[in-house]
Design a protein around this motif. Structure first.
Motif, PDB file in Angstrom:
ATOM      1  N   LEU A  49      77.093  18.533 -60.893  1.00 57.74           N
ATOM      2  CA  LEU A  49      77.969  17.609 -61.618  1.00 57.74           C
ATOM      3  C   LEU A  49      77.259  16.279 -61.891  1.00 57.74           C
ATOM      4  O   LEU A  49      77.360  15.719 -62.984  1.00 57.74           O
ATOM      5  N   LEU A  50      76.536  15.789 -60.890  1.00 59.49           N
ATOM      6  CA  LEU A  50      75.810  14.533 -61.065  1.00 59.49           C
ATOM      7  C   LEU A  50      74.690  14.686 -62.089  1.00 59.49           C
ATOM      8  O   LEU A  50      74.466  13.791 -62.912  1.00 59.49           O
ATOM      9  N   ARG A  52      74.617  16.756 -64.642  1.00 54.31           N
ATOM     10  CA  ARG A  52      75.230  16.804 -65.970  1.00 54.31           C
ATOM     11  C   ARG A  52      75.657  15.409 -66.425  1.00 54.31           C
ATOM     12  O   ARG A  52      75.482  15.023 -67.578  1.00 54.31           O
ATOM     13  N   ARG A  53      76.180  14.640 -65.499  1.00 54.80           N
ATOM     14  CA  ARG A  53      76.635  13.290 -65.830  1.00 54.80           C
ATOM     15  C   ARG A  53      75.458  12.393 -66.218  1.00 54.80           C
ATOM     16  O   ARG A  53      75.559  11.610 -67.169  1.00 54.80           O
ATOM     17  N   VAL A  57      74.839  10.503 -69.826  1.00 53.15           N
ATOM     18  CA  VAL A  57      74.619   9.056 -69.941  1.00 53.15           C
ATOM     19  C   VAL A  57      73.305   8.765 -70.662  1.00 53.15           C
ATOM     20  O   VAL A  57      73.244   7.880 -71.509  1.00 53.15           O
ATOM     21  N   LYS A  68      80.271   8.810 -73.402  1.00 53.60           N
ATOM     22  CA  LYS A  68      81.513   9.271 -72.795  1.00 53.60           C
ATOM     23  C   LYS A  68      81.765   8.519 -71.501  1.00 53.60           C
ATOM     24  O   LYS A  68      80.853   8.277 -70.723  1.00 53.60           O
ATOM     25  N   ARG A  69      82.979   8.220 -71.304  1.00 55.82           N
ATOM     26  CA  ARG A  69      83.427   7.696 -70.024  1.00 55.82           C
ATOM     27  C   ARG A  69      84.316   8.763 -69.426  1.00 55.82           C
ATOM     28  O   ARG A  69      85.164   9.318 -70.104  1.00 55.82           O
ATOM     29  N   GLY A  72      83.180  11.179 -63.534  1.00 58.86           N
ATOM     30  CA  GLY A  72      82.010  11.676 -62.831  1.00 58.86           C
ATOM     31  C   GLY A  72      82.142  11.519 -61.331  1.00 58.86           C
ATOM     32  O   GLY A  72      81.980  12.473 -60.578  1.00 58.86           O
ATOM     33  N   ASN A  75      85.285  13.559 -59.930  1.00 60.64           N
ATOM     34  CA  ASN A  75      85.068  14.992 -59.718  1.00 60.64           C
ATOM     35  C   ASN A  75      84.338  15.252 -58.407  1.00 60.64           C
ATOM     36  O   ASN A  75      84.666  16.194 -57.686  1.00 60.64           O
TER      37      ASN A  75
END
Length: 122
Positions: A49-50, A52-53, A57, A68-69, A72, A75
């Motif tokens: 997940l991190l 992908r975030r 960014v 996108k906000r 992150g 989740n």
């Protein structure tokens, strides 16, 4: 970053295999090993997940993708909360301290993997 993530994921899979072996052969350590196993699974999910975030960014900062906000951090916290709720619900099967400790393993594994990769490149 892909090489670092692969190395960290390989290390995490080895740790999960060790937890399964301990669970299979040492009955008095079953709750601890299963708690660690669930925590390690959640930790790997949080790492993805991190990752992908961070990619979202960087694409947004480069102007390629939309900025996108989102949730992150939410989740990742929800994943750890889910592990804690499962460990709380099944205390005879999962050790809560082991599950929460397993949730915190992947950042340290990533840090060590990045250090080793940077040392090899220098």
């Amino acid at each position: 970053m892909d090489k670092i993530m692969k190395t960290a994921l390989r290390t995490l899979v080895y740790a999960m295999v060790v937890c399964l072996i301990v669970w299979a052969f040492l009955p008095e350590w079953r709750t601890v090993s299963l708690g660690l196993l669930v925590g390690l699974a959640a930790s790997s999910m949080n790492a993805f997940l991190l990752r992908r975030r961070v990619e979202m960014v960087t694409l947004g900062a480069a102007g390629v993708g939309p900025r996108k906000r989102g949730l992150g951090l939410g989740n990742r916290i929800a994943t750890v909360l889910l592990v804690a709720m499962i460990a709380y619900r099944f205390p005879e099967d999962l050790s809560m301290p082991a599950a929460l400790a397993g949730c915190m393993v992947m950042p340290f594994v990533l840090l060590v993997a990045a250090y080793i990769h940077n040392k090899r490149q220098s």
